[in-house]
Scaffold this motif. Sequence first.
Motif, PDB file in Angstrom:
ATOM      1  N   THR A  36       0.939  -0.956   0.004  1.00  0.00           N
ATOM      2  CA  THR A  36       0.142   0.053   0.339  1.00  0.00           C
ATOM      3  C   THR A  36       0.568   1.112  -0.066  1.00  0.00           C
ATOM      4  N   LEU A  37       2.354   1.736   0.928  1.00  0.00           N
ATOM      5  CA  LEU A  37       2.806   2.432   1.155  1.00  0.00           C
ATOM      6  C   LEU A  37       3.732   2.460  -0.246  1.00  0.00           C
ATOM      7  N   ARG A  38       4.500   1.376  -0.930  1.00  0.00           N
ATOM      8  CA  ARG A  38       4.744   1.409  -2.211  1.00  0.00           C
ATOM      9  C   ARG A  38       5.093   2.762  -3.031  1.00  0.00           C
ATOM     10  N   PRO A  39       3.786   3.375  -3.715  1.00  0.00           N
ATOM     11  CA  PRO A  39       4.020   3.929  -4.266  1.00  0.00           C
ATOM     12  C   PRO A  39       4.329   5.174  -4.168  1.00  0.00           C
ATOM     13  N   TYR A  40       3.844   5.863  -2.339  1.00  0.00           N
ATOM     14  CA  TYR A  40       4.947   7.145  -2.426  1.00  0.00           C
ATOM     15  C   TYR A  40       6.482   6.619  -1.550  1.00  0.00           C
ATOM     16  N   PHE A  41       6.676   5.318  -1.048  1.00  0.00           N
ATOM     17  CA  PHE A  41       8.033   5.149  -0.276  1.00  0.00           C
ATOM     18  C   PHE A  41       9.187   4.026  -1.114  1.00  0.00           C
ATOM     19  N   GLY A  42       8.882   4.036  -2.279  1.00  0.00           N
ATOM     20  CA  GLY A  42       9.350   2.443  -3.051  1.00  0.00           C
ATOM     21  C   GLY A  42      10.538   3.001  -3.778  1.00  0.00           C
ATOM     22  N   GLY A  43      10.180   4.725  -3.603  1.00  0.00           N
ATOM     23  CA  GLY A  43      11.421   5.084  -4.039  1.00  0.00           C
ATOM     24  C   GLY A  43      11.365   5.287  -5.908  1.00  0.00           C
ATOM     25  N   ARG A  44      10.283   5.539  -6.068  1.00  0.00           N
ATOM     26  CA  ARG A  44       9.949   6.338  -7.336  1.00  0.00           C
ATOM     27  C   ARG A  44       8.822   7.399  -7.323  1.00  0.00           C
ATOM     28  N   VAL A  45       8.529   7.993  -6.343  1.00  0.00           N
ATOM     29  CA  VAL A  45       8.123   9.203  -6.416  1.00  0.00           C
ATOM     30  C   VAL A  45       8.038  10.036  -7.251  1.00  0.00           C
ATOM     31  N   ARG A  46       7.194  10.741  -7.773  1.00  0.00           N
ATOM     32  CA  ARG A  46       7.317  11.850  -8.724  1.00  0.00           C
ATOM     33  C   ARG A  46       6.300  12.426  -8.449  1.00  0.00           C
ATOM     34  N   CYS A  47       6.534  14.125  -7.560  1.00  0.00           N
ATOM     35  CA  CYS A  47       5.824  14.977  -7.363  1.00  0.00           C
ATOM     36  C   CYS A  47       5.411  16.129  -8.887  1.00  0.00           C
ATOM     37  N   PRO A  48       4.798  16.850  -8.457  1.00  0.00           N
ATOM     38  CA  PRO A  48       3.317  16.389  -7.496  1.00  0.00           C
ATOM     39  C   PRO A  48       2.851  15.915  -6.790  1.00  0.00           C
ATOM     40  N   VAL A  49       2.520  15.173  -5.996  1.00  0.00           N
ATOM     41  CA  VAL A  49       1.368  13.908  -5.925  1.00  0.00           C
ATOM     42  C   VAL A  49       0.167  14.420  -4.612  1.00  0.00           C
ATOM     43  N   SER A  50      -0.850  13.929  -5.012  1.00  0.00           N
ATOM     44  CA  SER A  50      -1.838  14.846  -4.310  1.00  0.00           C
ATOM     45  C   SER A  50      -2.966  13.891  -3.544  1.00  0.00           C
ATOM     46  N   ILE A  51      -3.039  13.219  -2.341  1.00  0.00           N
ATOM     47  CA  ILE A  51      -3.582  12.495  -1.926  1.00  0.00           C
ATOM     48  C   ILE A  51      -4.247  12.304  -1.143  1.00  0.00           C
ATOM     49  N   PRO A  52      -6.134  11.346  -2.025  1.00  0.00           N
ATOM     50  CA  PRO A  52      -7.397  12.084  -1.367  1.00  0.00           C
ATOM     51  C   PRO A  52      -7.181  12.334  -0.321  1.00  0.00           C
ATOM     52  N   PRO A  53      -7.708  12.086   0.901  1.00  0.00           N
ATOM     53  CA  PRO A  53      -8.255  11.939   2.539  1.00  0.00           C
ATOM     54  C   PRO A  53      -7.817  11.080   2.780  1.00  0.00           C
ATOM     55  N   CYS A  84       2.935  10.395   9.293  1.00  0.00           N
ATOM     56  CA  CYS A  84       1.914   9.577  10.198  1.00  0.00           C
ATOM     57  C   CYS A  84       0.863  11.412  10.748  1.00  0.00           C
ATOM     58  N   ASP A  85       0.920  11.876  11.464  1.00  0.00           N
ATOM     59  CA  ASP A  85       0.628  13.265  11.385  1.00  0.00           C
ATOM     60  C   ASP A  85       0.187  13.432  11.108  1.00  0.00           C
ATOM     61  N   SER A  86       0.870  14.486  10.106  1.00  0.00           N
ATOM     62  CA  SER A  86       0.606  15.315   8.190  1.00  0.00           C
ATOM     63  C   SER A  86      -0.724  14.552   7.721  1.00  0.00           C
ATOM     64  N   ALA A  87      -0.569  13.058   7.309  1.00  0.00           N
ATOM     65  CA  ALA A  87      -1.313  12.282   6.526  1.00  0.00           C
ATOM     66  C   ALA A  87      -2.822  12.227   7.372  1.00  0.00           C
ATOM     67  N   HIS A  88      -2.936  12.124   9.216  1.00  0.00           N
ATOM     68  CA  HIS A  88      -3.715  12.274   9.689  1.00  0.00           C
ATOM     69  C   HIS A  88      -4.512  13.908   9.374  1.00  0.00           C
ATOM     70  N   ALA A  93      -8.705  16.893   8.061  1.00  0.00           N
ATOM     71  CA  ALA A  93      -9.129  18.953   7.103  1.00  0.00           C
ATOM     72  C   ALA A  93     -10.042  18.198   6.838  1.00  0.00           C
ATOM     73  N   GLY A  94     -10.303  16.986   5.946  1.00  0.00           N
ATOM     74  CA  GLY A  94     -10.901  17.008   4.287  1.00  0.00           C
ATOM     75  C   GLY A  94     -10.462  17.508   2.903  1.00  0.00           C
ATOM     76  N   GLU A  95      -9.032  17.611   3.408  1.00  0.00           N
ATOM     77  CA  GLU A  95      -8.224  17.506   1.992  1.00  0.00           C
ATOM     78  C   GLU A  95      -6.995  17.330   1.536  1.00  0.00           C
ATOM     79  N   ASN A  96      -6.565  17.290   0.052  1.00  0.00           N
ATOM     80  CA  ASN A  96      -5.404  16.237   0.058  1.00  0.00           C
ATOM     81  C   ASN A  96      -4.090  16.488   0.623  1.00  0.00           C
ATOM     82  N   TRP A  97      -3.695  15.482   1.128  1.00  0.00           N
ATOM     83  CA  TRP A  97      -2.053  15.467   1.779  1.00  0.00           C
ATOM     84  C   TRP A  97      -1.379  15.791   0.369  1.00  0.00           C
ATOM     85  N   GLU A  98      -0.272  16.670   0.094  1.00  0.00           N
ATOM     86  CA  GLU A  98      -0.285  17.019  -1.054  1.00  0.00           C
ATOM     87  C   GLU A  98       1.486  16.825  -0.789  1.00  0.00           C
ATOM     88  N   TRP A  99       2.631  16.830  -1.756  1.00  0.00           N
ATOM     89  CA  TRP A  99       3.766  16.517  -1.766  1.00  0.00           C
ATOM     90  C   TRP A  99       4.270  17.094  -2.734  1.00  0.00           C
TER      91      TRP A  99
END
Length: 100
Positions: A36-53, A84-88, A93-99
Amino acid sequence: MGIDISHGVRGSRSATTIANLGSQLAHVLPSREWNTLRPYFGGRVRCPVSIPPIEARTIGQLLLLAGRDPRMPGEWQKLALILCDSAHRAYNAGENWEWS
């Protein structure tokens, strides 16, 4: 160039730091959770990323699980819990988590 992460993460993190955290996550989480986490922490993250709440909530729960695992080294534990705190916060806030 660093990755800036929304909802309270101070300073940017390098892509290498995020990938290195991923290596630690892979060692402490069961494979299903790690996948589940691999797309973000697997070494190939491409920014910008907008993760739904709702997805941010799931990621936050898994980071909390990993951050509380006694096998997680101290500095990586700290980063996992910061994220973790940032994601929560994004979820609450009902907002996308932005990278970016």
